[in-house]
Design a protein around this motif. Sequence first.
Motif, PDB file in Angstrom:
ATOM      1  N   ILE A 489       0.832  -1.207   0.000  1.00 37.31           N
ATOM      2  CA  ILE A 489       0.000   0.000   0.000  1.00 37.31           C
ATOM      3  C   ILE A 489       0.861   1.249   0.000  1.00 37.31           C
ATOM      4  CG2 ILE A 489      -1.604   1.367   1.399  1.00 37.31           C
ATOM      5  CD1 ILE A 489      -2.926  -1.265   2.229  1.00 37.31           C
ATOM      6  N   GLN A 490       1.902   1.254   0.833  1.00 37.25           N
ATOM      7  CA  GLN A 490       2.786   2.419   0.869  1.00 37.25           C
ATOM      8  C   GLN A 490       3.439   2.652  -0.490  1.00 37.25           C
ATOM      9  OE1 GLN A 490       6.314   2.195   3.333  1.00 37.25           O
ATOM     10  NE2 GLN A 490       6.353   4.403   3.629  1.00 37.25           N
ATOM     11  N   HIS A 491       3.802   1.567  -1.165  1.00 37.09           N
ATOM     12  CA  HIS A 491       4.421   1.709  -2.492  1.00 37.09           C
ATOM     13  C   HIS A 491       3.441   2.349  -3.476  1.00 37.09           C
ATOM     14  CE1 HIS A 491       7.349   0.543  -5.657  1.00 37.09           C
ATOM     15  NE2 HIS A 491       6.264   0.582  -6.410  1.00 37.09           N
ATOM     16  N   THR A 492       2.175   1.938  -3.419  1.00 41.36           N
ATOM     17  CA  THR A 492       1.185   2.515  -4.353  1.00 41.36           C
ATOM     18  C   THR A 492       0.951   3.995  -4.076  1.00 41.36           C
ATOM     19  OG1 THR A 492      -0.733   1.943  -2.961  1.00 41.36           O
ATOM     20  CG2 THR A 492       0.014   0.295  -4.577  1.00 41.36           C
ATOM     21  N   TYR A 493       1.213   4.433  -2.847  1.00 45.33           N
ATOM     22  CA  TYR A 493       1.085   5.855  -2.532  1.00 45.33           C
ATOM     23  C   TYR A 493       2.282   6.660  -3.040  1.00 45.33           C
ATOM     24  CZ  TYR A 493      -2.665   4.586   0.757  1.00 45.33           C
ATOM     25  OH  TYR A 493      -3.826   4.123   1.320  1.00 45.33           O
ATOM     26  N   MET A 494       3.456   6.000  -3.101  1.00 46.88           N
ATOM     27  CA  MET A 494       4.695   6.707  -3.433  1.00 46.88           C
ATOM     28  C   MET A 494       5.071   6.618  -4.913  1.00 46.88           C
ATOM     29  SD  MET A 494       5.658   8.009  -0.567  1.00 46.88           S
ATOM     30  CE  MET A 494       7.379   8.412  -0.745  1.00 46.88           C
ATOM     31  N   PHE A 495       4.514   5.618  -5.622  1.00 51.81           N
ATOM     32  CA  PHE A 495       4.836   5.434  -7.041  1.00 51.81           C
ATOM     33  C   PHE A 495       3.563   5.127  -7.826  1.00 51.81           C
ATOM     34  CE2 PHE A 495       8.657   4.330  -4.702  1.00 51.81           C
ATOM     35  CZ  PHE A 495       9.640   5.025  -5.390  1.00 51.81           C
ATOM     36  N   LYS A 502      -3.481  -2.745  -9.526  1.00 55.36           N
ATOM     37  CA  LYS A 502      -4.093  -2.590  -8.207  1.00 55.36           C
ATOM     38  C   LYS A 502      -5.192  -3.633  -7.993  1.00 55.36           C
ATOM     39  CE  LYS A 502      -3.118   2.360  -8.007  1.00 55.36           C
ATOM     40  NZ  LYS A 502      -3.655   3.705  -8.215  1.00 55.36           N
ATOM     41  N   GLN A 503      -5.907  -3.946  -9.067  1.00 57.25           N
ATOM     42  CA  GLN A 503      -6.940  -4.967  -8.972  1.00 57.25           C
ATOM     43  C   GLN A 503      -6.334  -6.328  -8.657  1.00 57.25           C
ATOM     44  OE1 GLN A 503      -9.775  -3.439  -8.428  1.00 57.25           O
ATOM     45  NE2 GLN A 503     -10.955  -4.554  -9.969  1.00 57.25           N
ATOM     46  N   LYS A 504      -5.204  -6.643  -9.306  1.00 52.01           N
ATOM     47  CA  LYS A 504      -4.525  -7.918  -9.039  1.00 52.01           C
ATOM     48  C   LYS A 504      -4.045  -7.978  -7.586  1.00 52.01           C
ATOM     49  CE  LYS A 504      -2.879  -8.446 -13.803  1.00 52.01           C
ATOM     50  NZ  LYS A 504      -1.676  -8.446 -14.684  1.00 52.01           N
ATOM     51  N   LEU A 505      -3.510  -6.860  -7.116  1.00 52.67           N
ATOM     52  CA  LEU A 505      -3.049  -6.796  -5.731  1.00 52.67           C
ATOM     53  C   LEU A 505      -4.224  -6.937  -4.763  1.00 52.67           C
ATOM     54  CD1 LEU A 505      -0.513  -3.836  -6.085  1.00 52.67           C
ATOM     55  CD2 LEU A 505       0.063  -6.237  -5.690  1.00 52.67           C
ATOM     56  N   SER A 506      -5.346  -6.339  -5.128  1.00 51.24           N
ATOM     57  CA  SER A 506      -6.545  -6.402  -4.296  1.00 51.24           C
ATOM     58  C   SER A 506      -6.994  -7.850  -4.109  1.00 51.24           C
ATOM     59  CB  SER A 506      -7.671  -5.589  -4.936  1.00 51.24           C
ATOM     60  OG  SER A 506      -8.881  -5.797  -4.258  1.00 51.24           O
ATOM     61  N   GLU A 507      -6.912  -8.621  -5.188  1.00 52.13           N
ATOM     62  CA  GLU A 507      -7.367 -10.015  -5.138  1.00 52.13           C
ATOM     63  C   GLU A 507      -6.414 -10.886  -4.322  1.00 52.13           C
ATOM     64  OE1 GLU A 507      -7.788 -11.255  -9.171  1.00 52.13           O
ATOM     65  OE2 GLU A 507      -9.308  -9.738  -9.634  1.00 52.13           O
ATOM     66  N   CYS A 508      -5.109 -10.743  -4.547  1.00 50.34           N
ATOM     67  CA  CYS A 508      -4.165 -11.651  -3.870  1.00 50.34           C
ATOM     68  C   CYS A 508      -3.887 -11.244  -2.427  1.00 50.34           C
ATOM     69  CB  CYS A 508      -2.873 -11.775  -4.667  1.00 50.34           C
ATOM     70  SG  CYS A 508      -1.747 -10.372  -4.548  1.00 50.34           S
ATOM     71  N   LEU A 509      -4.078  -9.962  -2.097  1.00 52.09           N
ATOM     72  CA  LEU A 509      -3.785  -9.494  -0.740  1.00 52.09           C
ATOM     73  C   LEU A 509      -5.041  -9.158   0.066  1.00 52.09           C
ATOM     74  CD1 LEU A 509      -0.755  -7.114  -1.493  1.00 52.09           C
ATOM     75  CD2 LEU A 509      -0.669  -9.441  -0.594  1.00 52.09           C
ATOM     76  N   ASP A 510      -6.195  -9.274  -0.584  1.00 55.95           N
ATOM     77  CA  ASP A 510      -7.464  -8.954   0.083  1.00 55.95           C
ATOM     78  C   ASP A 510      -7.466  -7.514   0.606  1.00 55.95           C
ATOM     79  OD1 ASP A 510     -10.029  -9.366   1.012  1.00 55.95           O
ATOM     80  OD2 ASP A 510      -9.356 -10.140   2.957  1.00 55.95           O
TER      81      ASP A 510
END
Length: 527
Positions: A489-495, A502-510
């Motif tokens: 999440i911090q990475h998505t805020y900084m880059f 983000k959708q793929k991350l949402s699925e694998c990390l809930d």
Amino acid sequence: MVITASKSFSYIAPEIFEIDNYKKFELLKFGHNKRAEITERWVSLGIEEQISEETLYRESGELKSRLDSIIRGNIVPPKPIYILMLLQMFEAYSQQNLKLTNSGHCYQELIYQAFRQAGILQNDVSSYLNILTELAWFQHKNTDVLLENELDIFFNGYEKEYLKIDRKKVKNNLEYSSILTVLDGRLKFKYPYLFYFFVAKKIAEGFSNNKEIKSEISVLLNELHREDYANILVFVTHHTKDDWILEEIQITLMELFEKEEKTDLSRDKLSFMEDFLTEIPNLVMEKREVSEERKKHNLRLDSIEKERSESKDEIIDSNGLLAQINKVFKGMEIAGQIIRNRHASLSRESLYSLVEQSSGTGLRFLNFFISMSDATKTEVVRSIEVHLQEHPNLTNEQIEKIAESTFLQITYGIINGVIRKIASAIGSKEAYEIYEQLEERTGTPAIILLNSAISMSFNKKLNIKKIQETSKKISNNVVCSRILRELVIQHTYMFPVEYQDKQKLSECLDISVRGQRLLDRNKKTKE
């Protein structure tokens, strides 16, 4: 009309009445936020309309990391002129001394530029370098500063071993070049990096055949918690490629918290935190602008640096717990400097050994902390309860629950913070193979998490496939899974990260990504 003058002019300015009507300004240092701004402008110069956000933040981030590595707690003054000089060095790099690392070359080039400013001839440079090396060592062994009239004592000793010099000319040139400065009758190196550079040069050149220098290395390593001693050791790694410095650093790292095992952050070791983490709210990727988040992050770093500069240095017992903890972090930082500066010249085996020892030191300390936290949990919670009893509106059950939650929140925060600190200290973009190799050989949740933190911090780009694999490996570990989510999440805020990723991350990390589609749509409209 604009008049510029050196800082020493401020001592006589009050006597010059003609400038009373002028407004007076001082050039301030560039903190993290200003350094981020200037690196972004440097990277985008001439291609402002074409450069993508991803490229801009990745390249400017790498450039700022190099600046921060050289500036190191303001040992080089981060004034605009120095920042620009360093940026030019990075871009137009010309190796002048193969015995120096890239960072060491930058420090040396700053010194050479000061020599040129003072009109010191090329033929005299080696003489001045030798004088400064011996002077720095003389001050290190006696005191950080000399009374101006004590300089002759140094010169007398110097001329017993080396050829005679024009003392007055040398002193004037070194003052004029802003390498030495005199204030209140005391002579010292004007900037910390100059002192560290020359003391380290003496150590690097004389370690193999000088017993006094070998003895001094032991002192520096034993007092590694001191900022100045840690900096001298960092500069030693710039000056020499010999194996002795690697061996000395690794021995020191091995001795820190040597009775502790490396924590593996396994589920059973962290079971006392599971209930707490399952009760707190789920993480969400909020709608945030990357540029604003980066600015907030850099301003926060500036605030931390300001607090450190204003706080007084404590005298710490070198064998006490606080000193041991400081040594852990200083030792890892020195190891990281070696990894980043010498990744191309060290063998794979040497790099692996250094990464294994430095990460192991951090994980041994973390194991000590977790064990201590679990053992003292009852006492700490009770202490917190006593302070909360001042609030009459809280029942005893509420007080007990808040106290336990506070304790676990602090414990989780330190585990999270130490993993990130180890990653930032020893990480390197170029040495990624070594971290992968360490993960393959150990496979513990701690190393898996550490490898992920290094990858996100130094590659500046998310490897979705790797994150998915990592998530599966630690899926039954509540603590490590939560830390991984926070890193992502911090990475998505900084880059910048594409909505599909983000959708793929949402699925694998809930993780919920509510609001992100609207934010991405607004960005595309602006473009």
